[in-house]
Motif scaffolding. Structure first.
Motif, short mmCIF file in Angstrom:
data_model
loop_
_atom_site.label_atom_id
_atom_site.label_comp_id
_atom_site.label_asym_id
_atom_site.label_seq_id
_atom_site.Cartn_x
_atom_site.Cartn_y
_atom_site.Cartn_z
N CYS A 24 -12.35 95.54 -69.02
CA CYS A 24 -13.56 95.87 -69.28
C CYS A 24 -13.98 97.20 -68.36
N ASP A 25 -14.69 98.07 -68.80
CA ASP A 25 -15.41 99.01 -68.01
C ASP A 25 -15.86 98.91 -66.76
N PHE A 26 -16.52 97.65 -66.81
CA PHE A 26 -17.29 97.30 -65.60
C PHE A 26 -16.68 96.58 -64.82
N PHE A 27 -16.18 96.90 -63.36
CA PHE A 27 -15.45 96.12 -62.44
C PHE A 27 -15.85 96.79 -61.05
N TYR A 28 -15.39 96.00 -60.10
CA TYR A 28 -15.57 96.41 -58.73
C TYR A 28 -14.94 98.01 -58.48
N PRO A 29 -15.46 98.91 -57.95
CA PRO A 29 -16.60 98.85 -56.67
C PRO A 29 -18.07 98.57 -57.40
N ARG A 30 -18.18 98.67 -58.73
CA ARG A 30 -19.31 98.14 -59.32
C ARG A 30 -19.82 96.87 -59.23
N THR A 134 -21.00 96.43 -74.53
CA THR A 134 -21.26 97.68 -74.24
C THR A 134 -19.90 98.28 -73.62
N SER A 135 -18.91 97.75 -73.49
CA SER A 135 -17.67 98.42 -72.90
C SER A 135 -16.83 98.85 -73.96
N THR A 136 -16.92 100.24 -73.96
CA THR A 136 -15.85 101.04 -75.05
C THR A 136 -14.56 100.40 -74.85
N LEU A 137 -13.75 100.49 -73.73
CA LEU A 137 -12.35 99.90 -73.43
C LEU A 137 -12.18 98.59 -73.88
N GLU A 147 -2.95 95.38 -83.26
CA GLU A 147 -1.84 96.16 -83.52
C GLU A 147 -0.56 95.76 -83.12
N LEU A 148 -0.66 95.32 -81.65
CA LEU A 148 0.54 94.86 -80.80
C LEU A 148 0.98 93.63 -81.04
N GLY A 149 0.51 92.79 -82.05
CA GLY A 149 0.56 91.35 -81.89
C GLY A 149 0.41 90.60 -80.84
N LEU A 150 -0.71 90.89 -80.20
CA LEU A 150 -1.00 89.99 -78.86
C LEU A 150 -2.25 89.27 -79.16
N ALA A 151 -2.33 88.20 -78.81
CA ALA A 151 -3.83 87.12 -78.71
C ALA A 151 -4.94 87.99 -77.91
N SER A 152 -6.23 87.83 -78.68
CA SER A 152 -7.26 88.58 -78.12
C SER A 152 -8.22 87.54 -78.13
N VAL A 153 -9.15 87.61 -76.90
CA VAL A 153 -10.22 86.60 -76.43
C VAL A 153 -11.28 87.87 -76.25
N TYR A 154 -12.64 87.48 -76.53
CA TYR A 154 -13.75 88.15 -76.31
C TYR A 154 -14.78 87.29 -75.45
N THR A 155 -15.34 87.85 -74.31
CA THR A 155 -16.45 86.99 -73.78
C THR A 155 -17.73 88.01 -73.86
N ASP A 156 -18.58 87.35 -74.29
CA ASP A 156 -19.93 88.16 -74.41
C ASP A 156 -21.07 87.56 -73.42
N HIS A 157 -21.58 88.54 -72.69
CA HIS A 157 -22.26 88.39 -71.44
C HIS A 157 -23.99 88.65 -71.77
N SER A 158 -24.25 89.12 -72.75
CA SER A 158 -25.57 89.78 -72.96
C SER A 158 -26.21 89.46 -74.29
#
Length: 473
Positions: A24-30, A134-137, A147-158
């Protein structure tokens, strides 16, 4: 590595041990709700024995005091970049990506891929868990995971709308990135309904896991509170979305009607000036106290100075601040928006329409009729029973287990899903996906996997056994 975790008492196998990257783009120190969610979930997954890292961009830190060569104490700017270990063993990659507005990374499509791929391989990541639309990253990481064959999970907060230009663009991007996601977590049922409509995604993969609160950090004041003067507490970012314009209209009539009521306002933002001008105009300097920015570690100390917590938000998918206030023993008055009605039972919260008159009536009712019957310690016990980050972590772990048992999408299957984005847009996205596929092959040649050092895992034993052991990869 060991595919299973054994219970701390030497019994049979427990849940499978996972390697997870929170992105996520949003993390400490924010500081904010999303940042607190990632922090709390990560630490509880660590306590359950999983490997968790956080990937975000580099942050400019507040000015810090430093002793110069001449012995003079000066203030200098610092940058939080590189690899950091935060308390509790949480490893964070602060990547050198360029932030745009509101600490959101500049969209690059492929420039972030080589470094993220290197981190995923180096840490042996199995699950990429992205947060916030809203996080580009976060959006780019989901595409890279496919593309890398990894499992993906997404959490929506808003919660987001459907008719303004910003929401239309965001929802179209979300539709693209969510085409290949394995599972989605929403923090409330209202958030889930909103997300399914926005992303046009299969409802069966969208789960609801409410937020939580660390009740041990939000305890009521030990001594009995003086109710001869009632204090209404507001702790929030002072911005439009948090309903500060409503707060400007609420304070004067409440102060005129109830001479024994004061307001305590913690937070900062673009709308703070409007509040200060109202206080000056109404001559309420002795009734309204501004605390400015309040660090999260100090929020409890601010809450216990009051009796009522006021939330004027115009939109909320959940609102952790309400939980923190109730855990600290305050009764809540809030706008009836988004997922707020799902958070607390009716006797702990008074809901009002998002307008000044309704909020004034609701706050007046609580001050006149309910303030005397509040038992702060009973409120705390109930919140502690209803919400815990350990439960959130365990329910999330179940989703991880189920997801890893599902096969990954092939390249052709991903292209088929991308085509569903829309007529012309679907073909444009397919061309971009083919380009990314070519870039992945190029990076695989340029940076072979067998030349990337894989770090040994630091395994924290589950539950209360805090022994640490290394696991060979």
């Amino acid at each position: 590595m060991d595919a299973k975790m054994t219970s701390s008492n030497g019994g049979g196998p427990a849940h499978r041990r996972h390697r997870i990257a929170m992105v996520c783009d949003f993390f400490y120190p924010r500081l904010g709700g999303v940042e607190n969610h990632i922090w709390s979930l990560s630490h509880n997954l660590l306590r359950l024995g999983h490997k968790v890292i956080v990937i975000t961009h580099a942050y400019n830190c507040p000015d810090a005091e430093a002793l110069g060569d001449d012995g003079v104490l000066t203030r200098r700017k610092s940058k939080r970049t590189g690899v950091r270990y935060l308390p509790g063993g949480l490893k964070v990659y602060y990547c050198p990506f360029l932030p745009m507005t509101d600490e959101d990374c500049l969209p690059t499509f492929t420039i972030t891929f080589p470094l993220l791929r290197w981190i995923f391989i180096r840490e042996g990541i199995e699950i990429v868990h992205s947060h916030q639309a809203t996080s580009t990253l976060a959006n780019e990481a989901i595409t890279y995971a496919a593309e890398l064959g990894l499992a993906s999970v997404y959490t929506d907060h808003s919660l987001f709308g459907f008719n303004d230009i910003a929401s239309i663009i965001l929802n179209r991007v979300l539709k693209v990135t969510m085409s290949t996601v394995g599972a989605v977590i929403c923090v409330s049922h209202t958030c889930r309904d909103n997300f399914i409509l926005r992303a046009r995604i299969q409802p069966s993969i969208v789960h609801v896991i409410p937020n939580a609160v660390d009740s041990t950090k939000f305890t009521p004041k030990p001594c009995k509170r003086d109710k001869s003067r009632v204090t209404v507490v507001v702790v929030s970012r002072l911005v439009y979305r948090k309903g500060v314009d409503l707060l400007v209209g609420i304070i004067p009539p409440i102060c005129r009607t109830f001479p024994n009521v004061d307001f305590l306002i913690g937070g900062d933002g673009s709308k703070k000036l409007a509040l200060e001008e109202m206080v000056e105009r109404e001559r309420l300097q002795d009734r309204v106290d501004f605390l400015g920015f309040v660090p999260h570690r100090s929020v409890r100390d601010v809450l216990v100075r009051g009796h009522i917590f006021l939330n004027c938000s115009l939109t909320e998918s959940f609102c952790i601040a309400i939980l923190e206030a109730a855990s600290a023993g305050l009764i809540v008055v809030s706008t009836n928006v988004g997922g707020v009605p799902e958070v607390l039972p009716p006797d702990m919260i008074h809901l009002a329409d998002p307008n000044v008159d309704s909020l004034v009536r609701g706050l007046s009712t609580v001050i006149s009729e309910k303030i005397e019957s509040i038992d702060p310690f009973e409120f705390h016990r109930r919140v502690k029973y209803m919400y815990s980050w350990d439960r959130v972590a365990r329910e999330t772990m179940i989703i991880y287990d189920e997801l890893l048992n599902e096969p990954r999408l092939s390249f052709l299957q991903r292209l088929t899903r991308y085509k569903t984005v829309g007529g012309i847009a679907g073909y444009v996205v397919c061309i971009l996906a083919i380009t990314l596929h070519f870039v992945v092959s190029l990076v695989e040649w340029w940076q072979p996997r067998d030349l990337i050092d894989v770090v040994p895992d630091i395994c924290y034993e589950p539950k209360n056994d805090r022994k640490t052991r290394f696991v060979d990869s």
